[in-house]
Design a protein around this motif. Structure first.
Motif, PDB file in Angstrom:
ATOM      1  N   TYR A  82       0.701  -0.989  -0.012  1.00 44.24           N
ATOM      2  CA  TYR A  82      -0.149   0.277  -0.035  1.00 44.24           C
ATOM      3  C   TYR A  82       0.902   1.230   0.164  1.00 44.24           C
ATOM      4  CZ  TYR A  82      -3.677  -3.137   1.125  1.00 44.24           C
ATOM      5  OH  TYR A  82      -4.597  -4.276   1.156  1.00 44.24           O
ATOM      6  N   ASP A  83       2.171   1.139  -0.309  1.00 48.30           N
ATOM      7  CA  ASP A  83       3.165   2.459  -0.276  1.00 48.30           C
ATOM      8  C   ASP A  83       2.422   3.137  -1.360  1.00 48.30           C
ATOM      9  OD1 ASP A  83       5.079   4.120  -0.300  1.00 48.30           O
ATOM     10  OD2 ASP A  83       6.425   2.758  -1.345  1.00 48.30           O
ATOM     11  N   PRO A  84       2.156   4.725  -0.964  1.00 45.06           N
ATOM     12  CA  PRO A  84       1.530   5.683  -1.917  1.00 45.06           C
ATOM     13  C   PRO A  84       2.248   5.713  -3.433  1.00 45.06           C
ATOM     14  CG  PRO A  84       1.649   6.385   0.047  1.00 45.06           C
ATOM     15  CD  PRO A  84       2.503   5.204   0.225  1.00 45.06           C
ATOM     16  N   LYS A  85       3.561   5.314  -3.177  1.00 45.40           N
ATOM     17  CA  LYS A  85       4.390   5.598  -4.622  1.00 45.40           C
ATOM     18  C   LYS A  85       4.188   4.402  -5.413  1.00 45.40           C
ATOM     19  CE  LYS A  85       7.952   7.630  -1.841  1.00 45.40           C
ATOM     20  NZ  LYS A  85       9.118   7.766  -1.210  1.00 45.40           N
ATOM     21  N   SER A  86       4.051   3.095  -5.072  1.00 45.23           N
ATOM     22  CA  SER A  86       4.001   1.939  -5.787  1.00 45.23           C
ATOM     23  C   SER A  86       2.951   1.027  -5.230  1.00 45.23           C
ATOM     24  CB  SER A  86       5.055   1.329  -6.314  1.00 45.23           C
ATOM     25  OG  SER A  86       5.544   0.165  -5.635  1.00 45.23           O
ATOM     26  N   ARG A  87       1.768   0.997  -5.421  1.00 49.68           N
ATOM     27  CA  ARG A  87       0.659   0.141  -4.859  1.00 49.68           C
ATOM     28  C   ARG A  87       0.436  -0.977  -5.775  1.00 49.68           C
ATOM     29  NH1 ARG A  87      -4.115   3.914  -2.539  1.00 49.68           N
ATOM     30  NH2 ARG A  87      -2.645   5.082  -0.934  1.00 49.68           N
ATOM     31  N   ASN A  88       1.062  -2.269  -5.165  1.00 52.36           N
ATOM     32  CA  ASN A  88       0.636  -3.400  -6.203  1.00 52.36           C
ATOM     33  C   ASN A  88       0.414  -4.413  -5.262  1.00 52.36           C
ATOM     34  OD1 ASN A  88       3.261  -4.369  -4.698  1.00 52.36           O
ATOM     35  ND2 ASN A  88       4.385  -3.269  -6.468  1.00 52.36           N
ATOM     36  N   VAL A  89       0.074  -5.686  -5.928  1.00 52.45           N
ATOM     37  CA  VAL A  89      -0.250  -6.993  -5.238  1.00 52.45           C
ATOM     38  C   VAL A  89       0.854  -8.220  -5.740  1.00 52.45           C
ATOM     39  CG1 VAL A  89      -2.002  -7.556  -6.759  1.00 52.45           C
ATOM     40  CG2 VAL A  89      -1.905  -8.650  -4.571  1.00 52.45           C
ATOM     41  N   PHE A  98       3.639 -13.302  -9.175  1.00 55.67           N
ATOM     42  CA  PHE A  98       3.189 -12.430 -10.260  1.00 55.67           C
ATOM     43  C   PHE A  98       2.939 -11.123  -9.240  1.00 55.67           C
ATOM     44  CE2 PHE A  98       1.995 -16.622 -11.651  1.00 55.67           C
ATOM     45  CZ  PHE A  98       2.474 -16.648 -12.979  1.00 55.67           C
ATOM     46  N   VAL A  99       3.474  -9.885  -9.895  1.00 52.61           N
ATOM     47  CA  VAL A  99       3.419  -8.884  -9.365  1.00 52.61           C
ATOM     48  C   VAL A  99       2.422  -7.826 -10.169  1.00 52.61           C
ATOM     49  CG1 VAL A  99       4.395  -6.792  -8.390  1.00 52.61           C
ATOM     50  CG2 VAL A  99       5.516  -8.826  -8.277  1.00 52.61           C
ATOM     51  N   LEU A 100       1.414  -7.489  -9.777  1.00 48.71           N
ATOM     52  CA  LEU A 100       0.306  -6.525 -10.632  1.00 48.71           C
ATOM     53  C   LEU A 100       0.215  -5.251  -9.834  1.00 48.71           C
ATOM     54  CD1 LEU A 100      -2.321  -9.559 -10.749  1.00 48.71           C
ATOM     55  CD2 LEU A 100      -0.708  -9.035 -12.416  1.00 48.71           C
ATOM     56  N   ASP A 101       0.275  -4.385 -11.005  1.00 49.21           N
ATOM     57  CA  ASP A 101       0.184  -2.936 -10.330  1.00 49.21           C
ATOM     58  C   ASP A 101      -1.388  -2.502 -10.127  1.00 49.21           C
ATOM     59  OD1 ASP A 101       3.011  -2.543 -10.450  1.00 49.21           O
ATOM     60  OD2 ASP A 101       2.920  -2.113 -12.516  1.00 49.21           O
ATOM     61  N   LYS A 102      -1.596  -1.627  -9.007  1.00 53.47           N
ATOM     62  CA  LYS A 102      -2.942  -1.041  -8.904  1.00 53.47           C
ATOM     63  C   LYS A 102      -3.302  -0.293 -10.262  1.00 53.47           C
ATOM     64  CE  LYS A 102      -5.726   1.848  -6.095  1.00 53.47           C
ATOM     65  NZ  LYS A 102      -5.385   2.796  -4.874  1.00 53.47           N
ATOM     66  N   LYS A 114      -1.527  -6.271 -14.969  1.00 52.47           N
ATOM     67  CA  LYS A 114      -0.255  -6.581 -15.721  1.00 52.47           C
ATOM     68  C   LYS A 114      -0.142  -6.968 -16.845  1.00 52.47           C
ATOM     69  CE  LYS A 114       4.560  -6.623 -15.142  1.00 52.47           C
ATOM     70  NZ  LYS A 114       5.875  -6.604 -13.917  1.00 52.47           N
ATOM     71  N   ASP A 115      -0.113  -6.662 -18.174  1.00 57.98           N
ATOM     72  CA  ASP A 115      -0.005  -7.415 -19.217  1.00 57.98           C
ATOM     73  C   ASP A 115      -1.409  -8.055 -19.514  1.00 57.98           C
ATOM     74  OD1 ASP A 115       2.541  -6.622 -19.811  1.00 57.98           O
ATOM     75  OD2 ASP A 115       3.469  -8.381 -18.841  1.00 57.98           O
ATOM     76  N   ASP A 116      -1.342  -9.406 -19.630  1.00 56.53           N
ATOM     77  CA  ASP A 116      -2.745 -10.136 -19.874  1.00 56.53           C
ATOM     78  C   ASP A 116      -3.352 -10.500 -18.570  1.00 56.53           C
ATOM     79  OD1 ASP A 116      -1.087 -11.945 -19.383  1.00 56.53           O
ATOM     80  OD2 ASP A 116      -2.389 -13.436 -20.678  1.00 56.53           O
ATOM     81  N   MET A 117      -2.896 -10.326 -17.346  1.00 57.80           N
ATOM     82  CA  MET A 117      -3.166 -10.868 -15.954  1.00 57.80           C
ATOM     83  C   MET A 117      -3.989  -9.640 -15.371  1.00 57.80           C
ATOM     84  SD  MET A 117      -1.004 -12.824 -13.458  1.00 57.80           S
ATOM     85  CE  MET A 117      -1.754 -13.949 -11.997  1.00 57.80           C
ATOM     86  N   LYS A 118      -5.134  -9.831 -14.752  1.00 60.47           N
ATOM     87  CA  LYS A 118      -5.914  -9.156 -14.376  1.00 60.47           C
ATOM     88  C   LYS A 118      -6.443  -9.517 -12.651  1.00 60.47           C
ATOM     89  CE  LYS A 118     -10.428  -6.531 -14.700  1.00 60.47           C
ATOM     90  NZ  LYS A 118     -11.425  -6.269 -15.570  1.00 60.47           N
ATOM     91  N   ALA A 119      -6.218  -8.910 -11.783  1.00 56.22           N
ATOM     92  CA  ALA A 119      -6.693  -9.326 -10.473  1.00 56.22           C
ATOM     93  C   ALA A 119      -7.781  -8.407  -9.836  1.00 56.22           C
ATOM     94  CB  ALA A 119      -5.801  -9.723  -9.324  1.00 56.22           C
ATOM     95  N   THR A 120      -8.989  -8.822  -9.455  1.00 56.84           N
ATOM     96  CA  THR A 120     -10.148  -8.050  -8.752  1.00 56.84           C
ATOM     97  C   THR A 120     -10.336  -8.415  -7.506  1.00 56.84           C
ATOM     98  OG1 THR A 120     -11.194  -7.810 -10.979  1.00 56.84           O
ATOM     99  CG2 THR A 120     -12.439  -7.138  -9.094  1.00 56.84           C
TER     100      THR A 120
END
Length: 142
Positions: A82-89, A98-102, A114-120
Motif C-alpha cells: 500500500y505504499d503510495p508511490k507504488s501500490r501493487n499486489v 506475479f506482481v500486478l500494479d494497481k 499487468k499485461d494479460d493478467m488482471k486481479a479484482t
C-alpha cells in the motif's frame, strides 16, 4: 531544636524547588502524526478492501499479507503493498510470483493489472483473469 527545625525546613524547601517536573517532555523526540492511517480508493472514499490490525494502544496498521484458497484447495500467498508511490499486489503459488500494479480502485473493489493478467479484489475474494482462465480465491482464516 530551633536550628534543627530551620535546617529541615530549608532542606525541604530546597528539595521541592529543585525537583520541579518539566511538562514539556523530551525536546529531542519527534512526534509522529498518526491521524491519517486510512487508505483511500481512487475516488477519495475509504477503500473497504483493505483490512487493518489494531494493537492494544489503538494504533492501526495495514495488514499486507494473506493466504487465499482456490476452489480446488490450492493455497496462494497474496501480499498487498500500500505504499503510495507504488501500490501493487504479489501473488505467489508453486514458487512463481506475479506482481500486478494497481490500476483502479472503487469503494468496494480494487483492480490490479499487468499485461494479460488482471486481479479484482472484492471483500474476502480475489478473482484472477489470466487470458481465458478465471481463478477464484477466497481469503482463509489461517
Amino acid at each position: 531544636m530551633k536550628k534543627g527545625l530551620i535546617l529541615s525546613i530549608g532542606i525541604l524547601t530546597l528539595s521541592l524547588s529543585s525537583c520541579k517536573k518539566s511538562e514539556e517532555g523530551n525536546k529531542g523526540i519527534i512526534k509522529a502524526d498518526s491521524a491519517n492511517t486510512q487508505v483511500l480508493a481512487d475516488n477519495g472514499a475509504i477503500d473497504s478492501t483493505i483490512a487493518y490490525n489494531t494493537d492494544i494502544n489503538g494504533n492501526k496498521s495495514i495488514k499486507t499479507d494473506y493466504v487465499y484458497k482456490a476452489t480446488d484447495g490450492t493455497l496462494v500467498k497474496v501480499v498487498f503493498n500500500y505504499d503510495p508511490k507504488s501500490r501493487n499486489v504479489s501473488i505467489t503459488n508453486n514458487k512463481k510470483t506475479f506482481v500486478l500494479d494497481k490500476s483502479e480502485a472503487k469503494v468496494n473493489e480494487t483492480i490490479y493489472q499487468k499485461d494479460d493478467m488482471k486481479a479484482t479484489v472484492k471483500g474476502d475474494s480475489l478473482i484472477i483473469h489470466q487470458g481465458e482462465n478465471i481463478i477464484e480465491l477466497v481469503k482463509t482464516k489461517i
